[in-house]
Design an enzyme around this catalytic site. Structure first.
Site, PDB file in Angstrom:
ATOM      1  N   TYR A  92     118.077  75.912 100.748  1.00 37.94           N
ATOM      2  CA  TYR A  92     118.976  75.334  99.738  1.00 37.94           C
ATOM      3  C   TYR A  92     118.181  74.744  98.582  1.00 37.94           C
ATOM      4  O   TYR A  92     117.019  74.363  98.716  1.00 37.94           O
ATOM      5  CB  TYR A  92     119.894  74.270 100.349  1.00 37.94           C
ATOM      6  CG  TYR A  92     119.242  72.951 100.719  1.00 37.94           C
ATOM      7  CD1 TYR A  92     119.217  71.886  99.819  1.00 37.94           C
ATOM      8  CD2 TYR A  92     118.664  72.751 101.963  1.00 37.94           C
ATOM      9  CE1 TYR A  92     118.635  70.676 100.155  1.00 37.94           C
ATOM     10  CE2 TYR A  92     118.089  71.545 102.309  1.00 37.94           C
ATOM     11  CZ  TYR A  92     118.074  70.502 101.401  1.00 37.94           C
ATOM     12  OH  TYR A  92     117.491  69.299 101.728  1.00 37.94           O
ATOM     13  N   CYS A  93     118.833  74.702  97.415  1.00 36.80           N
ATOM     14  CA  CYS A  93     118.291  74.023  96.243  1.00 36.80           C
ATOM     15  C   CYS A  93     119.343  73.035  95.752  1.00 36.80           C
ATOM     16  O   CYS A  93     120.101  72.486  96.556  1.00 36.80           O
ATOM     17  CB  CYS A  93     117.872  75.031  95.168  1.00 36.80           C
ATOM     18  SG  CYS A  93     119.192  76.134  94.581  1.00 36.80           S
ATOM     19  N   TRP A  94     119.412  72.791  94.457  1.00 37.05           N
ATOM     20  CA  TRP A  94     120.319  71.761  93.955  1.00 37.05           C
ATOM     21  C   TRP A  94     121.777  72.139  94.142  1.00 37.05           C
ATOM     22  O   TRP A  94     122.573  71.385  94.687  1.00 37.05           O
ATOM     23  CB  TRP A  94     120.026  71.489  92.480  1.00 37.05           C
ATOM     24  CG  TRP A  94     121.023  70.565  91.828  1.00 37.05           C
ATOM     25  CD1 TRP A  94     121.933  70.894  90.882  1.00 37.05           C
ATOM     26  CD2 TRP A  94     121.205  69.177  92.092  1.00 37.05           C
ATOM     27  NE1 TRP A  94     122.682  69.802  90.523  1.00 37.05           N
ATOM     28  CE2 TRP A  94     122.251  68.720  91.254  1.00 37.05           C
ATOM     29  CE3 TRP A  94     120.590  68.263  92.946  1.00 37.05           C
ATOM     30  CZ2 TRP A  94     122.696  67.403  91.251  1.00 37.05           C
ATOM     31  CZ3 TRP A  94     121.032  66.944  92.942  1.00 37.05           C
ATOM     32  CH2 TRP A  94     122.075  66.532  92.107  1.00 37.05           C
TER      33      TRP A  94
END
Length: 265
Positions: A92-94
């Site tokens: 996951y990222c932002w």
């Protein structure tokens, strides 16, 4: 729902959770147990963002893609080459966009069962906020009350040693909850990480059993307690600790001894 972009409730189904945001973003808050493998470090993220705004999105994407590719390759060589074919990571990222998408694409091309968290960190943060708005309502709190210096925290710790459930807010907040409550060498966490660890603590408790907690104001040092938790505590049973003034002064002199022995603190 795409099978390679699972919702938050599927977290436990994965072998590893990988946060590809920058170290600064990760330090502010992250999914508990996640490891940080940034595809853009702090400086690179600033550089790409500046190019995007001041030059053009096209130039920013070219430079960013080169950086992301190099960083994914480095993480692959240094951290993941020993993972078996059956390895199943969640990335996951932002907000579940390009950064996590790039690593997910590479890992899936290798043959791993990699998935990208739908909505990214923002999905996690929404989960934390939503749970803290409702979860405290399910507990029967027993609130340890008393004047400053009545050793409420010590009593709470003894209650835990006796096998009862305890929510130690001051330990989570790294603060004693008083005007002089700052702890030497122990900075307070950020608000978001405090809320994440608070949710973890509550989620590990059994609503069918009493949950002991120390009386607190709306803030512990610089950190705010969730409104639902405060309201639930204030409506709960109070266990009042009574101690003489002399006993309280004696306890405070011992409990805050570092103020007397460290004049520079």
């Amino acid at each position: 729902m795409r099978p390679d972009r699972p919702p938050l409730p599927d977290l436990a189904a994965f072998d590893e959770i990988i946060d590809v945001r920058s170290p600064d973003e990760f330090a502010e808050d992250h999914i508990p147990g996640a490891i940080n493998c940034p595809v853009l470090d702090n400086d690179q993220r600033v550089e790409v963002g500046t190019l995007y705004k001041q030059v053009s999105p096209f130039v920013a994407k070219k430079i960013g893609a080169a950086m992301v590719s190099e960083n994914i390759g480095r993480h692959l060589r240094e951290r993941f080459l020993d993972r078996p074919r059956t390895w199943k990571p969640l990335i996951y990222c932002w907000r579940g966009g390009n950064r996590s998408g790039a690593m997910t694409t590479v890992f899936r091309a290798i043959g791993w069962h990699a998935a990208q968290l739908d909505g990214g960190y923002k999905t996690w943060r929404s989960h934390v906020v939503g749970e803290l708005a409702t979860l405290p309502q399910h507990f029967r709190f027993r609130v340890v009350c008393g004047a400053t210096g009545s050793a409420k925290t010590r009593i709470l710790q003894d209650i835990a040693r006796l096998g009862e459930q305890v929510l130690d807010l001051e330990t989570l907040a790294s603060h004693k909850g008083s005007v002089l409550g700052i702890l030497p060498g122990q900075p307070q966490p950020g608000q978001k990480w405090f809320e994440t660890t608070l949710l973890q603590a509550l989620a590990g408790c059994d609503p069918a059993r009493p949950l002991y907690v120390e009386a607190e104001s709306r803030k512990i040092g610089n950190l705010h307690l969730p409104q639902t938790l405060i309201e639930r505590m204030r409506a709960s049973e109070c266990l009042n600790i009574e101690a003489s003034l002399d006993a309280r002064v004696d306890f405070l002199l011992r409990d805050y001894e570092y103020f007397l022995t460290r004049p520079d603190f």
